[in-house]
Design an enzyme around this catalytic site. Structure first.
Site, PDB file in Angstrom:
ATOM      1  N   SER B  10       0.841  -1.199   0.000  1.00 32.87           N
ATOM      2  CA  SER B  10       0.000   0.000   0.000  1.00 32.87           C
ATOM      3  C   SER B  10       0.876   1.248   0.000  1.00 32.87           C
ATOM      4  O   SER B  10       2.052   1.189   0.351  1.00 32.87           O
ATOM      5  CB  SER B  10      -0.907   0.007   1.234  1.00 32.87           C
ATOM      6  OG  SER B  10      -1.577   1.248   1.336  1.00 32.87           O
ATOM      7  N   HIS B  11       0.291   2.382  -0.360  1.00 36.82           N
ATOM      8  CA  HIS B  11       1.000   3.659  -0.212  1.00 36.82           C
ATOM      9  C   HIS B  11       1.127   4.026   1.262  1.00 36.82           C
ATOM     10  O   HIS B  11       1.981   4.813   1.647  1.00 36.82           O
ATOM     11  CB  HIS B  11       0.250   4.776  -0.943  1.00 36.82           C
ATOM     12  CG  HIS B  11       0.515   4.796  -2.427  1.00 36.82           C
ATOM     13  ND1 HIS B  11       0.158   3.768  -3.252  1.00 36.82           N
ATOM     14  CD2 HIS B  11       1.127   5.724  -3.206  1.00 36.82           C
ATOM     15  CE1 HIS B  11       0.532   4.071  -4.500  1.00 36.82           C
ATOM     16  NE2 HIS B  11       1.125   5.244  -4.490  1.00 36.82           N
TER      17      HIS B  11
END
Lengths: 203, 129
Positions: B10-11
């Site tokens: 994920s970011h």
């Protein structure tokens, strides 16, 4: 590798890194308008990593220097622009001759652009860095002077303003992405201008 | 470990960790799980270096399925896969699926001993709906 070649590699790297770092704020602003606002900081981080390793990179033959710089971008940038610019540099390094003629450069640049298209699953016309790189490669192939290539890059950068983004976070904005220059097109144009500045009419 | 491993990219470090928690709740220790989130300075973003480490953490001879959130996570994951040693490269796939639901359903499938192809297909069915 000749000493002159190493000096040229060093000057190219320094010029490209300097212009990106100098325009960190502007790249961030462009990316904030239509993306996640990290393009400036990400590219600055990547360029700083390259500068930290400059002595080692500039001592290599041009193809190896480009591959090493590309690897730094892949590992350090942290956004999609890392793999995209990293692929551009690494593919350039893979294709280019150690002391390239203009034809060698054109061939390597075209091949590197194809590698970026594959990496980004993208093509020209989608409001990305490719919208600068592709016309620059055309100008290079068509025998344009350094100044003409420089102008082609600026014109291509500005033309992304009226495009609707079809790739990346900006595509979520659909038609609201129109009216802003693409940050990747701007960073590509900055790099092209820096390279032309160093190579001058010899480009 | 003979079950397919799951990697969450994920970011956001919080999203990655939270998603991994949800996967663990479903499959316990039956599936190797790796996760990462954040750029090399700890801001929002993804990092090839971290992805390579997460793949290593979740490594299984049956392969590893990577779940990603937004574009950069996908591009960086694909780049990371290419940088893997050749004998591992062909055993890692990036799934086109929503990150949270995809990770949970992929891990559930993996826990039943499904192949890498089956794990990926199950996750990607979420996107087809």
């Amino acid at each position: 590798m000749t000493e002159a070649g190493n000096t040229r590699t060093r000057r190219l790297i320094e010029a490209v890194a300097a212009t990106i770092i100098e325009h960190t704020g502007e790249l961030t602003e462009l990316d904030s308008a239509i993306g996640d606002g990290d393009h400036g900081q990400n590219m600055k981080r990547g360029m700083t990593a390259i500068l930290d390793d400059l002595d080692a990179i500039a001592a290599k033959p041009l193809p190896e220097a480009l591959k090493a710089a590309g690897t730094q971008l892949v590992m350090k940038v942290g956004g999609a622009s890392g793999p995209l610019y990293g692929t551009l540099f690494m593919a350039l390094g893979k294709e280019i001759a150690p002391d390239p003629t203009r034809d060698d450069l054109t061939h390597a640049f075209a091949a590197a652009i194809e590698a970026v298209k594959v990496r980004g699953k993208s093509d020209a016309g989608q409001k990305t860095m490719l919208d600068v790189l592709v016309p620059v490669c055309e100008a290079l192939r068509n025998g344009g002077s350094a100044r003409e290539i420089d102008e082609a890059a600026e014109k291509a950068r500005d033309a992304t303003r009226d495009m609707q983004a079809q790739k990346g976070r900006a595509s979520f904005l659909r038609e609201r992405s129109i009216g802003h220059i693409d940050p990747g097109a701007r960073s590509s144009q900055l790099m092209i201008a820096a390279v032309i500045d160093v190579l001058g009419e010899g480009a | 470990m003979s079950n397919v491993g799951i990697v969450i990219v994920s970011h956001s470090a919080k999203v990655a960790e939270g998603t991994a928690d949800m996967v663990r709740q479903m499959v316990g220790e039956e599936v190797p799980v790796g996760y990462c989130g954040g750029d090399p300075d700890g801001g929002l973003g993804t990092s090839v270096e971290s992805i390579l480490k997460a793949v290593d953490t979740a490594w299984s001879d049956a392969g590893v399925a990577i779940l990603v959130d937004l574009g950069g996570a996908e591009t960086n994951s694909e780049m990371a896969v290419e940088m893997l040693p050749v004998e591992r490269k062909t055993k890692v796939v990036v799934c086109n699926a929503p990150i949270v639901e995809g990770a949970v359903i992929a891990a559930t499938e993996a826990a039943g001993g499904a192949s890498l192809d089956e794990v990926r297909r199950t996750a990607e069915e979420l996107s087809a709906q």
